[in-house]
Design an enzyme around this catalytic site. Structure first.
Site, short mmCIF file in Angstrom:
data_model
loop_
_atom_site.label_atom_id
_atom_site.label_comp_id
_atom_site.label_asym_id
_atom_site.label_seq_id
_atom_site.Cartn_x
_atom_site.Cartn_y
_atom_site.Cartn_z
N CYS A 27 0.82 -1.20 0.00
CA CYS A 27 0.00 0.00 0.00
C CYS A 27 0.87 1.26 0.00
CB CYS A 27 -1.00 -0.03 1.15
SG CYS A 27 -2.36 1.16 0.93
N HIS A 157 -3.45 -5.63 1.12
CA HIS A 157 -2.84 -5.83 2.44
C HIS A 157 -2.76 -7.30 2.83
CE1 HIS A 157 -2.50 -1.65 3.78
NE2 HIS A 157 -3.55 -1.45 3.01
N GLU A 159 -0.85 -8.59 4.86
CA GLU A 159 -0.62 -8.70 6.30
C GLU A 159 -1.91 -8.63 7.13
OE1 GLU A 159 -0.96 -4.27 5.91
OE2 GLU A 159 -0.39 -5.94 4.61
#
Length: 187
Positions: A27, A157, A159
């Site tokens: 990002c 994302h 994560e």
């Protein structure tokens, strides 16, 4: 701006090319890597007016939702635990995530295997349909790598996933093993 400091730029180049390191930007991290020139070029360098970049989503506002992304190139160590064609359901949350590049640059990135991931529809096909490519990235690009694959930038994302309690009510393969691949690279 910070990484344009010659001391930091040199340390980053040393990490990548003398110490056999890797870099990942997700990002805003992807935005930083592309603004530095590390993506798609592989080195910190000044950008040209027509350099590939990330810009505002076409709808002019922030997007936050789940998307389907497909791994299209596994030349990067970050994708050593993936296969080309793997589709992952991943969260996005950004206002400036639309990848843009000239047609010639897109052809070159594709030919070199630097387009790592694309936004895809439910059949796994890259698309401009805003339901599946919500920021309207050129060629549905979600992530790219440097020419040698050491540097990866992506918008979604990876994560933001936990097998125990996040996104349990959303279908799809949400475990994208980038971090596992990064760790295994150094073993």
């Amino acid at each position: 701006t910070l990484f344009r400091n010659p001391v930091l730029s040199e340390a980053l180049e040393n990490l990548l090319y003398q110490r056999d390191g890797l870099a990942l930007g997700i990002c805003n991290g992807f935005q930083a890597l592309i603004k530095l020139g590390l993506l798609p070029y592989g080195h910190v360098q000044p950008l040209k007016a027509d350099s590939p970049t990330l810009t505002y989503n076409t709808i002019g506002r922030h997007l936050s939702r789940m998307v389907e992304t497909k791994v299209v190139s596994v030349m990067s160590p970050w994708f050593s635990s993936c296969k080309a064609g793997d589709v992952h359901t991943v969260a996005i949350s950004h206002g400036e995530g639309r990848f843009v590049a000239t047609p010639e640059q897109i052809r070159e990135l594709a030919a070199k295997g630097q387009i790592a991931t694309q936004y895809v529809d439910l059949s796994g096909k890259a698309t401009y349909d805003s339901e599946y490519n919500p920021n309207q990235s050129v060629l549905a690009v979600e992530g790219i790598t440097s020419p040698d694959g050491r540097v990866l930038g992506k918008m979604a994302h990876t994560e933001r996933f936990s097998a125990e309690d996040v996104f349990q009510n959303i279908a799809g393969n949400k475990l994208q093993p980038l971090f596992k691949s990064g760790v295994e690279y150094f073993k």
